[in-house]
Design a protein around this motif. Structure first.
Motif, PDB file in Angstrom:
ATOM      1  N   UNK A  93       0.861  -1.184   0.000  1.00 21.20           N
ATOM      2  CA  UNK A  93       0.000   0.000   0.000  1.00 21.20           C
ATOM      3  C   UNK A  93       0.899   1.237   0.000  1.00 21.20           C
ATOM      4  N   UNK A  94       0.598   2.181  -0.866  1.00 17.80           N
ATOM      5  CA  UNK A  94       1.279   3.477  -0.886  1.00 17.80           C
ATOM      6  C   UNK A  94       0.239   4.519  -1.277  1.00 17.80           C
ATOM      7  N   UNK A  95       0.628   5.787  -1.324  1.00 16.15           N
ATOM      8  CA  UNK A  95      -0.395   6.809  -1.555  1.00 16.15           C
ATOM      9  C   UNK A  95      -0.312   7.541  -2.880  1.00 16.15           C
ATOM     10  N   UNK A  96       0.878   7.628  -3.504  1.00 20.29           N
ATOM     11  CA  UNK A  96       1.047   8.556  -4.629  1.00 20.29           C
ATOM     12  C   UNK A  96       0.728   9.981  -4.171  1.00 20.29           C
ATOM     13  N   UNK A  97       1.060  10.293  -2.904  1.00 13.20           N
ATOM     14  CA  UNK A  97       0.875  11.626  -2.318  1.00 13.20           C
ATOM     15  C   UNK A  97       1.415  12.681  -3.289  1.00 13.20           C
ATOM     16  N   UNK A  98       0.531  13.559  -3.779  1.00 16.01           N
ATOM     17  CA  UNK A  98       0.917  14.465  -4.861  1.00 16.01           C
ATOM     18  C   UNK A  98       0.278  15.834  -4.675  1.00 16.01           C
ATOM     19  N   UNK A  99       0.879  16.703  -3.874  1.00 17.82           N
ATOM     20  CA  UNK A  99       0.270  18.006  -3.595  1.00 17.82           C
ATOM     21  C   UNK A  99       0.332  18.962  -4.791  1.00 17.82           C
ATOM     22  N   UNK A 100      -0.767  19.691  -4.970  1.00 16.73           N
ATOM     23  CA  UNK A 100      -0.841  20.803  -5.906  1.00 16.73           C
ATOM     24  C   UNK A 100      -1.626  21.913  -5.220  1.00 16.73           C
ATOM     25  N   UNK A 101      -1.482  23.124  -5.720  1.00 15.23           N
ATOM     26  CA  UNK A 101      -2.205  24.243  -5.123  1.00 15.23           C
ATOM     27  C   UNK A 101      -3.697  24.124  -5.428  1.00 15.23           C
ATOM     28  N   UNK A 102      -4.534  24.744  -4.594  1.00 18.17           N
ATOM     29  CA  UNK A 102      -5.973  24.758  -4.894  1.00 18.17           C
ATOM     30  C   UNK A 102      -6.282  25.331  -6.272  1.00 18.17           C
ATOM     31  N   UNK A 103      -5.484  26.315  -6.699  1.00 14.79           N
ATOM     32  CA  UNK A 103      -5.702  26.899  -8.019  1.00 14.79           C
ATOM     33  C   UNK A 103      -5.424  25.880  -9.120  1.00 14.79           C
ATOM     34  N   UNK A 104      -4.340  25.105  -8.964  1.00 13.14           N
ATOM     35  CA  UNK A 104      -4.013  24.082  -9.958  1.00 13.14           C
ATOM     36  C   UNK A 104      -5.059  22.971  -9.998  1.00 13.14           C
ATOM     37  N   UNK A 105      -5.668  22.702  -8.854  1.00 15.52           N
ATOM     38  CA  UNK A 105      -6.687  21.653  -8.778  1.00 15.52           C
ATOM     39  C   UNK A 105      -8.084  22.170  -9.116  1.00 15.52           C
ATOM     40  N   UNK A 106      -8.213  23.479  -9.355  1.00 12.06           N
ATOM     41  CA  UNK A 106      -9.502  24.081  -9.693  1.00 12.06           C
ATOM     42  C   UNK A 106     -10.543  23.844  -8.594  1.00 12.06           C
ATOM     43  N   UNK A 107     -10.120  24.051  -7.364  1.00 10.65           N
ATOM     44  CA  UNK A 107     -11.018  23.842  -6.224  1.00 10.65           C
ATOM     45  C   UNK A 107     -12.222  24.776  -6.291  1.00 10.65           C
ATOM     46  N   UNK A 108     -12.013  25.986  -6.785  1.00  5.80           N
ATOM     47  CA  UNK A 108     -13.116  26.946  -6.864  1.00  5.80           C
ATOM     48  C   UNK A 108     -14.063  26.654  -8.033  1.00  5.80           C
ATOM     49  N   UNK A 109     -13.651  25.757  -8.921  1.00  4.83           N
ATOM     50  CA  UNK A 109     -14.484  25.387 -10.069  1.00  4.83           C
ATOM     51  C   UNK A 109     -14.353  23.880 -10.279  1.00  4.83           C
ATOM     52  N   UNK A 110     -14.796  23.080  -9.293  1.00  2.00           N
ATOM     53  CA  UNK A 110     -14.492  21.646  -9.302  1.00  2.00           C
ATOM     54  C   UNK A 110     -15.078  20.882 -10.476  1.00  2.00           C
ATOM     55  N   UNK A 111     -16.138  21.424 -11.096  1.00  2.00           N
ATOM     56  CA  UNK A 111     -16.752  20.722 -12.224  1.00  2.00           C
ATOM     57  C   UNK A 111     -16.537  21.486 -13.530  1.00  2.00           C
ATOM     58  N   UNK A 112     -15.538  22.367 -13.526  1.00  2.00           N
ATOM     59  CA  UNK A 112     -15.193  23.096 -14.732  1.00  2.00           C
ATOM     60  C   UNK A 112     -14.355  22.247 -15.685  1.00  2.00           C
ATOM     61  N   UNK A 113     -13.843  22.879 -16.719  1.00  2.00           N
ATOM     62  CA  UNK A 113     -13.071  22.189 -17.762  1.00  2.00           C
ATOM     63  C   UNK A 113     -11.924  21.391 -17.152  1.00  2.00           C
TER      64      UNK A 113
END
Length: 456
Positions: free
Chosen positions: A310-330
């Motif tokens: 078991x491992x995680x592939x822990x892969x942080x990105x900024x909220x902007x890169x992940x589109x947190x404010x537009x989670x169902x956008x392009x």
């Protein structure tokens, strides 16, 4: 005899079984005794585990700590702070940084940064590309834990070698005795469907998942196992996401190929419906699969043991890169990957609570077997006398919910596990006899972690 530390009043769990009312004694960073509480020596410090479980330190053999070069996302200090808080005592960093870890001097830079700032012990893989085949012996000599090839497009755009170069790399790596791991997705299939979907205007988060179909993963696993069979190379399949790929691993094992594999908590926990429920924050490569693939992953990968680790592939990105404010956008404007170091132990303990795993099976796949696969055993993952005193102490009955990202310790904390409820949590993390985290808070100093040395 007075030792540095004694942990008392716990149940020790190893793959061999459970030892109630037992403890562990530590001196100079190593285990000097394990047994009934009344048999343990006096100590400068006694840690009362209050009936919790003590297991060999959890090993995460797949994290993206982002250093050097991408420290705005994460660095060694913040990644290992999250590891310590989550009960993880050893981590292995991935090579798609800036610069990529493709030559001895880049590996040495990654090691130097780690020695200066980590909270837990660490190691790193080196990447194989078309440009560094001749450097494989030198990278091995520099101390890489193993090697990695990215077969398909991934974060960092590390170009894959062609099949002929992969065969040559395998032959060279076989001579080192190290293991070669793969991001196993067929790049041509992925690129075709990505371009097709974009041209058709298919831009929802689920479309990203479907652009990377199961066959792309399964074919890559089959092909690399065939190459390994020819060259005698030890190979590893990172982040197996589907039951079909786990079946391919099982077939390779049956043929006698030295192939190992890992999966991640999110592939066992979620189905692809999470893309419709939570959107781009759950975007990852390979993607989370449908319910049937998840069930086969459980049955073949876990119940029938095709999956080693078991491992995680822990892969942080900024909220902007992940589109947190537009989670169902392009979805093509978003990036793949999310954090996992602080949810992996709770997720696995929840599976134990639900009866999907035994405690012993969890410990084997999350500590002992990763140490064996990557050449760290028995110094890590064993709880044997004379080995590193790495412990994860857990409360298996603690019920809690990850309410928001502020509960986590990475620089960037986007994860689809926000809002999920768990049964079980790490309550203390001990690395080489030092308490580095307690009750989810880091108490150790950065720079305490050290590089795990193997085959040197």
């Amino acid at each position: 005899m007075t030792v540095d530390l004694v942990v008392r009043n716990c149940t020790v769990v190893t793959p061999a079984g459970r030892e109630p009312e037992t403890g562990v004694a530590v001196d100079n960073g190593t285990i000097v005794a394990r047994g009934r509480d009344e048999q343990l020596p006096d100590a400068e410090r006694v840690y009362d585990a209050e009936g919790a479980l003590l297991v060999p330190g959890i090993i995460d053999g797949h994290i993206h700590n982002r250093e050097p070069g991408l420290e705005y996302k994460e660095d060694w200090e913040s990644a290992t702070r999250a590891a310590a808080a989550g009960g993880v005592t050893t981590v292995v960093g991935m090579p798609n940084t800036d610069p990529v870890i493709d030559r001895p001097e880049h590996l040495e830079l990654k090691f130097e940064r780690g020695e200066a700032s980590t909270h837990v012990d660490f190691q790193s893989y080196a990447v194989v590309t078309s440009e560094n085949l001749d450097l494989i012996p030198d990278i091995d000599e520099a101390g890489a834990l193993g090697f990695k090839i990215f077969l398909g497009s991934t974060v960092g755009d590390v170009p894959p070698p062609n099949d002929g170069e992969i065969l040559e790399a395998m032959e060279r790596i076989a001579q080192t005795g190290k293991r070669l791991g793969f991001h196993e997705e067929n790049g041509e299939i992925i690129d075709y469907y990505t371009e097709k979907f974009q041209a058709e205007g298919r831009n929802e988060p689920i479309d990203h998942s479907h652009s990377r179909p199961v066959i792309a993963e399964q074919e890559a696993v089959e092909r690399m196992i065939t190459f390994a069979e020819q060259t005698g190379t030890k190979v590893h399949m990172y982040h197996v996401s589907s039951g079909s790929a786990a079946e391919a691993v099982a077939r390779g094992k049956e043929r006698g190929v030295d192939v190992t594999a890992e999966t991640c908590p999110h592939y066992l926990w979620f189905t692809e419906e999470v893309m419709r429920e939570k959107g781009n924050p759950a975007r990852i490569q390979p993607p989370i699969r449908d319910a049937q693939e998840r069930e086969t992953l459980w049955e073949v990968g876990i119940d029938e043991s095709a999956i080693d680790c078991i491992a995680t592939d822990h892969a942080p990105h900024t909220p902007e890169e992940k589109k947190v404010d537009d989670p169902f956008g392009n979805t093509w404007d978003a990036i793949s990957g999310f954090v996992g170091l602080e949810t992996e132990v709770p997720a696995l303990l929840t599976f134990v609570n639900e009866g999907r795993l035994t405690l012993e099976e969890w410990v084997y796949r999350h500590s002992t077997r990763p140490a064996q696969v990557w050449g760290m055993y028995p110094q890590k993952g064993s709880l044997q006398v004379g080995t590193d005193a790495d412990f994860t102490i857990v409360d298996p009955d603690l019920e809690w919910t990850l309410e928001d990202a502020d509960q986590l310790h990475s620089k960037n904390c986007v994860t689809p596990f926000i809002g999920e409820s768990f049964t079980g949590k790490a309550v203390a993390t001990v690395v080489r006899g030092e308490l580095v985290a307690e009750d989810g808070e880091v108490v150790g100093e950065s720079g305490y972690g050290t590089r795990v040395r193997v085959d040197e």
